[in-house]
Write a protein that holds these residues in place. Structure first.
Motif, PDB file in Angstrom:
ATOM      1  N   HIS A  32      13.486  11.981  11.587  1.00 12.95           N
ATOM      2  CA  HIS A  32      13.009  13.252  11.055  1.00 12.95           C
ATOM      3  C   HIS A  32      11.507  13.365  11.275  1.00 12.95           C
ATOM      4  N   VAL A  33      10.987  14.514  10.929  1.00 11.27           N
ATOM      5  CA  VAL A  33       9.546  14.757  10.981  1.00 11.27           C
ATOM      6  C   VAL A  33       9.010  14.650   9.558  1.00 11.27           C
ATOM      7  N   SER A  34       7.850  14.027   9.420  1.00 11.06           N
ATOM      8  CA  SER A  34       7.196  13.988   8.111  1.00 11.06           C
ATOM      9  C   SER A  34       5.818  14.649   8.228  1.00 11.06           C
ATOM     10  N   ILE A  35       5.503  15.442   7.221  1.00  6.92           N
ATOM     11  CA  ILE A  35       4.223  16.150   7.163  1.00  6.92           C
ATOM     12  C   ILE A  35       3.578  15.855   5.815  1.00  6.92           C
ATOM     13  N   GLU A  36       2.359  15.352   5.882  1.00  9.61           N
ATOM     14  CA  GLU A  36       1.596  15.072   4.672  1.00  9.61           C
ATOM     15  C   GLU A  36       0.353  15.948   4.653  1.00  9.61           C
ATOM     16  N   HIS A  57      11.528  10.981  15.672  1.00  3.32           N
ATOM     17  CA  HIS A  57      12.579  10.999  16.693  1.00  3.32           C
ATOM     18  C   HIS A  57      12.209  10.089  17.852  1.00  3.32           C
ATOM     19  N   ASP A  58      13.183   9.764  18.675  1.00  2.00           N
ATOM     20  CA  ASP A  58      12.963   8.888  19.831  1.00  2.00           C
ATOM     21  C   ASP A  58      12.461   9.635  21.055  1.00  2.00           C
ATOM     22  N   VAL A  59      12.333  10.944  20.965  1.00  2.54           N
ATOM     23  CA  VAL A  59      11.810  11.750  22.074  1.00  2.54           C
ATOM     24  C   VAL A  59      10.653  12.606  21.568  1.00  2.54           C
ATOM     25  N   ASP A  60       9.766  12.959  22.496  1.00  2.00           N
ATOM     26  CA  ASP A  60       8.600  13.766  22.140  1.00  2.00           C
ATOM     27  C   ASP A  60       9.003  15.182  21.738  1.00  2.00           C
ATOM     28  N   ILE A  61       8.275  15.724  20.778  1.00  2.00           N
ATOM     29  CA  ILE A  61       8.351  17.144  20.472  1.00  2.00           C
ATOM     30  C   ILE A  61       7.191  17.755  21.241  1.00  2.00           C
ATOM     31  N   THR A  62       7.497  18.637  22.176  1.00  2.00           N
ATOM     32  CA  THR A  62       6.444  19.201  23.030  1.00  2.00           C
ATOM     33  C   THR A  62       5.719  20.361  22.369  1.00  2.00           C
ATOM     34  N   GLN A  63       6.342  20.976  21.372  1.00  2.00           N
ATOM     35  CA  GLN A  63       5.671  22.001  20.585  1.00  2.00           C
ATOM     36  C   GLN A  63       6.380  22.140  19.247  1.00  2.00           C
ATOM     37  N   ALA A  64       5.585  22.053  18.184  1.00  2.00           N
ATOM     38  CA  ALA A  64       6.102  22.235  16.831  1.00  2.00           C
ATOM     39  C   ALA A  64       5.206  23.224  16.110  1.00  2.00           C
ATOM     40  N   VAL A  65       5.781  24.356  15.740  1.00  2.00           N
ATOM     41  CA  VAL A  65       5.051  25.385  15.005  1.00  2.00           C
ATOM     42  C   VAL A  65       5.814  25.634  13.703  1.00  2.00           C
ATOM     43  N   TYR A  66       5.099  25.501  12.591  1.00  2.00           N
ATOM     44  CA  TYR A  66       5.709  25.700  11.280  1.00  2.00           C
ATOM     45  C   TYR A  66       5.138  26.942  10.611  1.00  2.00           C
ATOM     46  N   GLU A  67       6.026  27.717   9.980  1.00  2.00           N
ATOM     47  CA  GLU A  67       5.593  28.839   9.167  1.00  2.00           C
ATOM     48  C   GLU A  67       5.258  28.301   7.783  1.00  2.00           C
ATOM     49  N   GLY A  86       1.367  21.496  17.873  1.00  2.00           N
ATOM     50  CA  GLY A  86       1.305  21.096  19.277  1.00  2.00           C
ATOM     51  C   GLY A  86       2.289  20.001  19.620  1.00  2.00           C
ATOM     52  N   VAL A  87       1.864  19.085  20.468  1.00  2.00           N
ATOM     53  CA  VAL A  87       2.705  17.977  20.923  1.00  2.00           C
ATOM     54  C   VAL A  87       2.719  16.888  19.854  1.00  2.00           C
ATOM     55  N   LEU A  88       3.923  16.426  19.520  1.00  2.00           N
ATOM     56  CA  LEU A  88       4.091  15.316  18.592  1.00  2.00           C
ATOM     57  C   LEU A  88       4.861  14.213  19.315  1.00  2.00           C
ATOM     58  N   PRO A  89       4.150  13.191  19.784  1.00  2.00           N
ATOM     59  CA  PRO A  89       4.820  12.112  20.513  1.00  2.00           C
ATOM     60  C   PRO A  89       5.822  11.374  19.623  1.00  2.00           C
ATOM     61  N   ALA A  90       6.860  10.850  20.236  1.00  2.00           N
ATOM     62  CA  ALA A  90       7.901  10.120  19.516  1.00  2.00           C
ATOM     63  C   ALA A  90       7.311   8.917  18.786  1.00  2.00           C
ATOM     64  N   ASN A  91       7.662   8.810  17.519  1.00  2.00           N
ATOM     65  CA  ASN A  91       7.298   7.661  16.691  1.00  2.00           C
ATOM     66  C   ASN A  91       5.797   7.341  16.678  1.00  2.00           C
ATOM     67  N   ARG A  92       4.978   8.357  16.762  1.00  2.00           N
ATOM     68  CA  ARG A  92       3.523   8.171  16.748  1.00  2.00           C
ATOM     69  C   ARG A  92       2.899   9.114  15.721  1.00  2.00           C
ATOM     70  N   PRO A  93       2.012   8.616  14.883  1.00  2.00           N
ATOM     71  CA  PRO A  93       1.345   9.491  13.917  1.00  2.00           C
ATOM     72  C   PRO A  93       0.255  10.322  14.583  1.00  2.00           C
ATOM     73  N   GLU A 117       9.130  27.485  13.146  1.00  2.00           N
ATOM     74  CA  GLU A 117       9.152  28.694  13.975  1.00  2.00           C
ATOM     75  C   GLU A 117       9.510  28.319  15.416  1.00  2.00           C
ATOM     76  N   THR A 118       8.961  27.202  15.876  1.00  2.00           N
ATOM     77  CA  THR A 118       9.217  26.692  17.216  1.00  2.00           C
ATOM     78  C   THR A 118       9.383  25.182  17.130  1.00  2.00           C
ATOM     79  N   CYS A 119      10.374  24.669  17.835  1.00  2.00           N
ATOM     80  CA  CYS A 119      10.601  23.234  17.925  1.00  2.00           C
ATOM     81  C   CYS A 119      11.160  22.965  19.312  1.00  2.00           C
TER      82      CYS A 119
END
Length: 145
Positions: A32-36, A57-67, A86-93, A117-119
Motif C-alpha cells: 500500500h501507499v503510506s502518507i504522513e 508496492h513492488d513497482v514504481d508509481i509514475t504519477q500519484a495525485v491526491y485530492e 509525482g513519481v514514487l519509486p517502489a519501496n522507497r521513501p 485523482e491520478t495513479c
C-alpha cells in the motif's frame, strides 16, 4: 514410498501450493501507499506542508495525485486542492512539499485525503494508490481519509 499413495502425495502438494498462493496474495494485499503529514511551516501569506510518503508496492508509481480537503480549526472546509506527489519509486521513501497560498498553518485543523485523482504506473494493481492507504500525522493536524 511406503505408506504414501499417489492421492495423498497429490493432496499434500495441492495444500502446499494453495498455501503458497494464499501467502503471495496476502503479500500483494499488504502492499500500500503510506502518507504522513510530517511538518507545517508558516511562510509569508502561505503554509508549506511537508509529507513523508512511501510506495509499498513492488513497482514504481509514475504519477500519484491526491485530492485533499483542508479544514479550518472550526471544522469548516477551507478549500479542496490537488497534491501531485509525482513519481514514487517502489519501496522507497520520499518527502514532498507543497506551498498553499493564503493558508495560515495555525488555522489548519484537519486534512482529508479524498482519494487518488491520478495513479499511474506499469503493473500497478487496481486501486494501488487508494486501497489500504495508510495515513498519519506528526503534527497537531489530524489526517483522515
Amino acid at each position: 514410498m511406503r505408506g504414501f499413495t499417489k492421492r495423498s502425495i497429490v493432496a499434500a502438494l495441492a495444500i502446499c501450493l494453495g498455501a503458497g498462493a494464499a501467502f503471495a496474495q496476502e503479500e500483494a494485499q499488504g502492499a500500500h501507499v503510506s502518507i504522513e503529514l510530517n511538518a507545517l511551516e508558516p511562510l509569508d501569506d502561505a503554509c508549506r506542508i511537508s509529507f513523508f510518503v512511501q510506495n509499498g508496492h513492488d513497482v514504481d508509481i509514475t504519477q500519484a495525485v491526491y485530492e485533499a480537503v483542508l479544514f479550518d480549526a472550526e471544522g469548516r472546509v477551507d478549500r479542496l486542492t490537488l497534491f501531485d506527489f509525482g513519481v514514487l519509486p517502489a519501496n522507497r521513501p520520499r518527502v514532498r512539499q507543497f506551498v498553499v497560498p493564503g493558508l495560515a498553518c495555525a488555522g489548519l485543523g484537519r486534512l482529508l485525503i479524498n482519494g487518488a485523482e491520478t495513479c499511474a504506473g506499469s503493473g500497478l494493481p487496481e486501486g494501488a494508490c487508494s486501497r489500504d492507504l495508510e495515513l498519519r500525522s506528526r503534527t497537531d493536524v489530524e489526517v483522515i481519509g
